[in-house]
Design a protein around this motif. Structure first.
Motif, PDB file in Angstrom:
ATOM      1  N   LYS A  67     -57.002 -40.849  28.841  1.00  0.00           N
ATOM      2  CA  LYS A  67     -58.059 -39.687  28.948  1.00  0.00           C
ATOM      3  C   LYS A  67     -57.652 -38.194  29.011  1.00  0.00           C
ATOM      4  CE  LYS A  67     -62.294 -42.545  27.611  1.00  0.00           C
ATOM      5  NZ  LYS A  67     -63.476 -42.992  27.516  1.00  0.00           N
ATOM      6  N   ALA A  68     -57.789 -38.387  30.198  1.00  0.00           N
ATOM      7  CA  ALA A  68     -58.003 -37.610  31.194  1.00  0.00           C
ATOM      8  C   ALA A  68     -56.663 -36.827  30.486  1.00  0.00           C
ATOM      9  CB  ALA A  68     -57.725 -37.479  32.754  1.00  0.00           C
ATOM     10  N   ILE A  69     -55.419 -37.467  30.541  1.00  0.00           N
ATOM     11  CA  ILE A  69     -54.150 -36.578  30.277  1.00  0.00           C
ATOM     12  C   ILE A  69     -53.848 -36.431  28.874  1.00  0.00           C
ATOM     13  CG2 ILE A  69     -53.611 -37.113  32.673  1.00  0.00           C
ATOM     14  CD1 ILE A  69     -51.778 -39.551  31.363  1.00  0.00           C
ATOM     15  N   ALA A  70     -54.906 -36.671  28.087  1.00  0.00           N
ATOM     16  CA  ALA A  70     -53.449 -36.988  26.382  1.00  0.00           C
ATOM     17  C   ALA A  70     -53.080 -35.634  25.875  1.00  0.00           C
ATOM     18  CB  ALA A  70     -55.677 -37.633  25.994  1.00  0.00           C
ATOM     19  N   ASP A  71     -53.755 -34.725  25.961  1.00  0.00           N
ATOM     20  CA  ASP A  71     -53.242 -32.927  26.466  1.00  0.00           C
ATOM     21  C   ASP A  71     -52.666 -32.256  27.061  1.00  0.00           C
ATOM     22  OD1 ASP A  71     -55.682 -32.904  28.373  1.00  0.00           O
ATOM     23  OD2 ASP A  71     -56.390 -30.863  26.861  1.00  0.00           O
ATOM     24  N   ARG A  72     -52.106 -33.278  28.409  1.00  0.00           N
ATOM     25  CA  ARG A  72     -51.095 -32.277  28.684  1.00  0.00           C
ATOM     26  C   ARG A  72     -50.333 -33.333  30.162  1.00  0.00           C
ATOM     27  NH1 ARG A  72     -56.127 -29.687  31.756  1.00  0.00           N
ATOM     28  NH2 ARG A  72     -57.112 -30.393  29.930  1.00  0.00           N
ATOM     29  N   ARG A  73     -49.932 -34.677  28.836  1.00  0.00           N
ATOM     30  CA  ARG A  73     -49.034 -35.862  29.069  1.00  0.00           C
ATOM     31  C   ARG A  73     -47.788 -35.091  30.489  1.00  0.00           C
ATOM     32  NH1 ARG A  73     -46.132 -38.352  32.222  1.00  0.00           N
ATOM     33  NH2 ARG A  73     -45.324 -40.682  31.865  1.00  0.00           N
ATOM     34  N   ASP A  74     -47.248 -33.925  29.695  1.00  0.00           N
ATOM     35  CA  ASP A  74     -46.471 -33.490  30.354  1.00  0.00           C
ATOM     36  C   ASP A  74     -46.109 -32.607  31.645  1.00  0.00           C
ATOM     37  OD1 ASP A  74     -44.876 -34.034  28.210  1.00  0.00           O
ATOM     38  OD2 ASP A  74     -44.573 -32.140  27.214  1.00  0.00           O
ATOM     39  N   ALA A  75     -47.835 -32.253  31.867  1.00  0.00           N
ATOM     40  CA  ALA A  75     -47.939 -32.247  33.432  1.00  0.00           C
ATOM     41  C   ALA A  75     -47.918 -33.059  34.406  1.00  0.00           C
ATOM     42  CB  ALA A  75     -49.065 -30.742  33.198  1.00  0.00           C
ATOM     43  N   VAL A  76     -47.656 -33.721  34.074  1.00  0.00           N
ATOM     44  CA  VAL A  76     -47.932 -35.157  34.956  1.00  0.00           C
ATOM     45  C   VAL A  76     -46.593 -35.911  35.342  1.00  0.00           C
ATOM     46  CG1 VAL A  76     -50.750 -34.564  34.962  1.00  0.00           C
ATOM     47  CG2 VAL A  76     -49.310 -36.773  33.848  1.00  0.00           C
ATOM     48  N   VAL A  77     -46.980 -36.276  36.725  1.00  0.00           N
ATOM     49  CA  VAL A  77     -45.881 -37.329  36.913  1.00  0.00           C
ATOM     50  C   VAL A  77     -47.251 -38.603  37.210  1.00  0.00           C
ATOM     51  CG1 VAL A  77     -44.793 -38.768  38.414  1.00  0.00           C
ATOM     52  CG2 VAL A  77     -44.290 -36.230  38.003  1.00  0.00           C
ATOM     53  N   LEU A  78     -47.095 -39.527  36.267  1.00  0.00           N
ATOM     54  CA  LEU A  78     -48.060 -41.222  36.693  1.00  0.00           C
ATOM     55  C   LEU A  78     -47.268 -42.351  36.554  1.00  0.00           C
ATOM     56  CD1 LEU A  78     -50.992 -41.967  34.706  1.00  0.00           C
ATOM     57  CD2 LEU A  78     -49.371 -42.348  32.582  1.00  0.00           C
ATOM     58  N   ALA A  79     -48.072 -42.410  38.121  1.00  0.00           N
ATOM     59  CA  ALA A  79     -47.805 -43.988  38.411  1.00  0.00           C
ATOM     60  C   ALA A  79     -48.560 -44.613  38.010  1.00  0.00           C
ATOM     61  CB  ALA A  79     -47.065 -43.485  39.667  1.00  0.00           C
ATOM     62  N   THR A  80     -47.949 -45.978  37.974  1.00  0.00           N
ATOM     63  CA  THR A  80     -48.905 -46.957  38.334  1.00  0.00           C
ATOM     64  C   THR A  80     -48.598 -48.366  39.098  1.00  0.00           C
ATOM     65  OG1 THR A  80     -50.312 -48.120  36.346  1.00  0.00           O
ATOM     66  CG2 THR A  80     -48.687 -47.661  35.411  1.00  0.00           C
TER      67      THR A  80
END
Length: 328
Positions: A67-80
């Motif tokens: 939800k938090a990155i839905a409109d800013r996916r390209d601005a984060v490096v996502l690790a899970t």
């Protein structure tokens, strides 16, 4: 925001990441709106390295991040991460690293996060019953399919890391590392550096204890799991509180907070080390970012070593069941 490379992988992240676990579980009740606001503030401040796992909140944490990155996916490096199996009721079902489970876990994470690709995918804990070559082989297939960009391991032993790295390049190893958890210095850090693997330090603030905000066990919420943690229980609490007093004294002389000193120490351990302190509050986030401005001299580091040498903390990192899953 200062940036760092995770080893020789080519993956660049903010020098300070954001651990999101506590937004959904373990540290008392969270507030989704506040947590999302904190994530947005982190991104605005240049903190783009977000850390979650499928087990946090039994999937709810990934949904929150989505939800938090839905409109800013390209601005984060996502690790899970995957590997710690939990039932819908929150019960723990052991560790699984079978190829079929790797694929199903990844598909489930992609759906909860509402993304097409995970930037850094970790095996959360090593499955002792599945050869690491099989697990990483399945993870490598995800890379080839474009569902994952880089691979990582968490709490793995040096030999396991070497075997995994021979199957597919490992970009990062994540383990606990802080002023009161320095086990990694003996074997893990030299091993990953020899292989060109970056190091991600979780709980760099000692699960919040090194901030100095906890003076008695009553400072924890009733449902906060730290109440029963070995380092926060019985006589260990008082012994570790004395160590925090040493940190606070040095921090006062440096004109920073205890949390900033603790993070600055982790950052000073090498440009290949990236701490991921967790917080649900923007004020704490800003305080943590301030650690990047704290310069520790050779003399400062030597003094810290004298008062908090490896093994200084009283109590184990986890209870016996959790300790059995480390260094896999």
């Amino acid at each position: 925001m200062t940036r760092r490379m995770l080893g020789t992988s080519g993956l660049e992240v903010s020098a300070l990441g954001l651990g999101c676990m506590g937004m959904s579980e373990f540290y008392g009740a969270g507030d989704e709106r506040e947590s999302i606001a904190t994530i947005h503030h982190a991104i605005d401040r240049g903190v783009d390295f977000l850390d979650t796992a499928d087990m946090y909140g039994v999937g709810r944490n990934e949904e929150l991040i989505g939800k938090a990155i839905a409109d800013r996916r390209d601005a984060v490096v996502l690790a899970t991460k995957f590997g710690n199996v939990r039932g819908e009721d929150g019960s723990f079902g052991g560790i699984c690293g079978t190829p079929d489970y790797v694929r199903s876990a990844c598909e489930a994470s992609l759906k909860r996060l509402e993304v097409e690709t995970i930037d850094l995918y970790y095996q959360h804990r090593v499955d002792p019953d599945v050869p690491i070559e099989e697990t990483v082989g399945a993870m490598a297939e995800l890379v080839r399919e474009g569902k994952v960009r880089f691979l990582g391991l968490s709490e793995a032993a040096p030999e396991t890391i070497r075997r995994a790295h021979a199957v597919h390049p490992i970009a990062a190893l994540q383990t606990e590392y802080s002023l009161w958890s320095r086990d990694a210095e003996a074997g893990l850090l030299p091993a990953v550096r020899a292989l060109g693997i970056g190091y991600v330090a979780y709980s760099p603030l000692g699960r919040g204890f090194l901030t100095g905000q906890f003076k008695t066990s009553d400072d924890f919420a009733p449902d906060d799991w730290r109440r029963n943690h070995p380092r926060f229980s019985g006589g260990n609490f008082e012994k570790n509180l004395a160590l925090v007093g040493e940190i606070e004294a040095i921090a006062a002389e440096k004109g920073c907070t205890a949390a900033q000193l603790a993070l600055a120490w982790v950052l000073a351990q090498g440009d290949d080390v990236v701490p991921i302190p967790g917080t649900r509050r923007t004020a704490r986030l800003d305080e943590n970012i301030g650690a990047l401005d704290v310069v520790l001299t050779t003399e400062d580091l030597a003094r810290i070593d004298r008062v908090l040498p490896p093994g200084a903390a009283a109590g184990e990192r986890y209870h016996a069941q959790g300790m059995a899953t480390l260094n896999g």
